[in-house]
Design a protein around this motif. Structure first.
Motif, PDB file in Angstrom:
ATOM      1  N   LEU A 120      29.086  20.166 -21.041  1.00 45.46           N
ATOM      2  CA  LEU A 120      28.217  19.981 -20.423  1.00 45.46           C
ATOM      3  C   LEU A 120      27.790  18.158 -20.261  1.00 45.46           C
ATOM      4  N   TRP A 121      26.231  18.507 -21.503  1.00 45.78           N
ATOM      5  CA  TRP A 121      25.825  17.523 -20.841  1.00 45.78           C
ATOM      6  C   TRP A 121      26.939  16.579 -21.966  1.00 45.78           C
ATOM      7  N   ASN A 122      27.501  16.989 -22.860  1.00 44.47           N
ATOM      8  CA  ASN A 122      28.783  15.893 -23.619  1.00 44.47           C
ATOM      9  C   ASN A 122      29.198  15.365 -22.073  1.00 44.47           C
ATOM     10  N   ASN A 123      30.516  15.915 -22.158  1.00 43.19           N
ATOM     11  CA  ASN A 123      31.379  15.830 -20.872  1.00 43.19           C
ATOM     12  C   ASN A 123      30.607  15.117 -20.020  1.00 43.19           C
ATOM     13  N   GLU A 124      29.174  15.253 -19.162  1.00 46.56           N
ATOM     14  CA  GLU A 124      29.699  14.285 -18.143  1.00 46.56           C
ATOM     15  C   GLU A 124      28.178  13.004 -18.532  1.00 46.56           C
ATOM     16  N   GLY A 125      27.835  12.797 -19.878  1.00 49.82           N
ATOM     17  CA  GLY A 125      27.398  11.846 -20.132  1.00 49.82           C
ATOM     18  C   GLY A 125      25.567  12.066 -20.189  1.00 49.82           C
ATOM     19  N   ALA A 126      25.840  12.028 -22.083  1.00 49.20           N
ATOM     20  CA  ALA A 126      24.828  12.690 -22.404  1.00 49.20           C
ATOM     21  C   ALA A 126      23.425  11.408 -22.266  1.00 49.20           C
ATOM     22  N   GLU A 127      23.992  10.404 -22.170  1.00 47.91           N
ATOM     23  CA  GLU A 127      22.945   9.514 -22.073  1.00 47.91           C
ATOM     24  C   GLU A 127      22.358   8.765 -20.989  1.00 47.91           C
ATOM     25  N   ASP A 128      22.478   8.942 -19.921  1.00 50.32           N
ATOM     26  CA  ASP A 128      22.938   9.501 -17.946  1.00 50.32           C
ATOM     27  C   ASP A 128      21.695  10.508 -17.901  1.00 50.32           C
ATOM     28  N   LEU A 129      22.098  11.665 -18.941  1.00 50.63           N
ATOM     29  CA  LEU A 129      21.861  13.138 -18.501  1.00 50.63           C
ATOM     30  C   LEU A 129      19.822  12.512 -18.873  1.00 50.63           C
ATOM     31  N   LYS A 130      19.844  11.893 -20.192  1.00 43.86           N
ATOM     32  CA  LYS A 130      18.984  12.717 -21.104  1.00 43.86           C
ATOM     33  C   LYS A 130      17.735  11.082 -19.999  1.00 43.86           C
ATOM     34  N   LYS A 131      18.578  10.275 -19.721  1.00 46.49           N
ATOM     35  CA  LYS A 131      17.200   9.373 -18.711  1.00 46.49           C
ATOM     36  C   LYS A 131      16.804   9.553 -18.166  1.00 46.49           C
ATOM     37  N   LYS A 132      17.655  10.728 -16.545  1.00 45.78           N
ATOM     38  CA  LYS A 132      17.298  11.828 -15.604  1.00 45.78           C
ATOM     39  C   LYS A 132      16.289  13.022 -16.668  1.00 45.78           C
ATOM     40  N   ALA A 133      16.563  13.382 -16.975  1.00 44.14           N
ATOM     41  CA  ALA A 133      16.059  14.386 -18.162  1.00 44.14           C
ATOM     42  C   ALA A 133      14.608  13.634 -17.802  1.00 44.14           C
ATOM     43  N   ASP A 134      14.391  12.554 -18.896  1.00 39.85           N
ATOM     44  CA  ASP A 134      13.077  12.377 -19.233  1.00 39.85           C
ATOM     45  C   ASP A 134      12.518  11.649 -17.738  1.00 39.85           C
TER      46      ASP A 134
END
Length: 146
Positions: A123-137
C-alpha cells in the motif's frame, strides 16, 4: 539523590522514551536485528547480543552487528519508533508490524504491518511512498509531542 528516588526517576524516564517505541516482545523491531535489515535481511536477534539505546532494548544476530549498532545507533533505529510507517502516514496511528516486512529508504529503516491479507508495504508503494513519508513525518511529530 536517594536510591529510591533515583530508581523512580529511571523508571519514569524509561517509560517516557519507551512509549515512542513499538516494543513487542520487549525489544524494538520485535527482537529482529536492525543492522541486518540494512543488508536486506530480516533476521531474529539472539539474546546473547543485546544492548539498550534511548531507554529501549535491541537484539542482534551477531556480535559484529551489535558492535556496528553501537558505533552509530541513530542510523539503525527504525523510523517512527518501529511502528508501521504506512499507518503513521495514512492515519497517524501506532500500529504493530510484521518484522519481516521492511524497506530501507534514503538510509532509514521503515517497518510495516503485514497480516490477514493486508501488506502495508505494498500500500505504501502503491499509494505514493514519498507523500506518505512526508505525512508520516508530520504525524509522528504530533504523536511524540503529545
Amino acid at each position: 539523590m536517594k536510591p529510591t528516588l533515583t530508581i523512580l526517576v529511571l523508571i519514569i524516564s524509561s517509560t517516557f522514551f519507551a512509549q515512542n517505541y513499538n516494543l513487542k516482545k520487549g525489544f524494538v523491531a520485535s527482537g529482529y536485528d536492525v543492522v541486518a535489515y540494512f543488508k536486506q535481511k530480516a533476521i531474529k536477534g539472539n539474546a546473547n547480543y543485546t544492548t539498550s539505546f534511548d531507554g529501549v532494548y535491541f537484539k542482534f544476530s551477531s556480535k559484529e552487528n551489535l558492535e556496528i549498532f553501537k558505533q552509530n545507533p541513530k542510523k539503525y533505529v527504525p523510523a517512527y519508533g518501529g511502528y508501521c510507517a504506512y499507518a503513521i502516514g495514512a492515519k497517524g496511528e501506532k500500529v504493530a508490524i510484521n518484522p519481516k516486512t521492511f524497506e530501507i529508504r534514503d538510509g532509514k529503516l521503515y517497518l510495516f504491518y503485514n497480516s490477514w491479507g493486508t501488506n502495508t508495504l505494498t500500500l505504501w508503494n502503491n499509494e505514493g511512498a514519498e507523500d506518505l513519508k512526508k505525512k508520516a513525518d508530520e504525524n509522528w511529530q504530533k504523536i511524540i509531542e503529545n
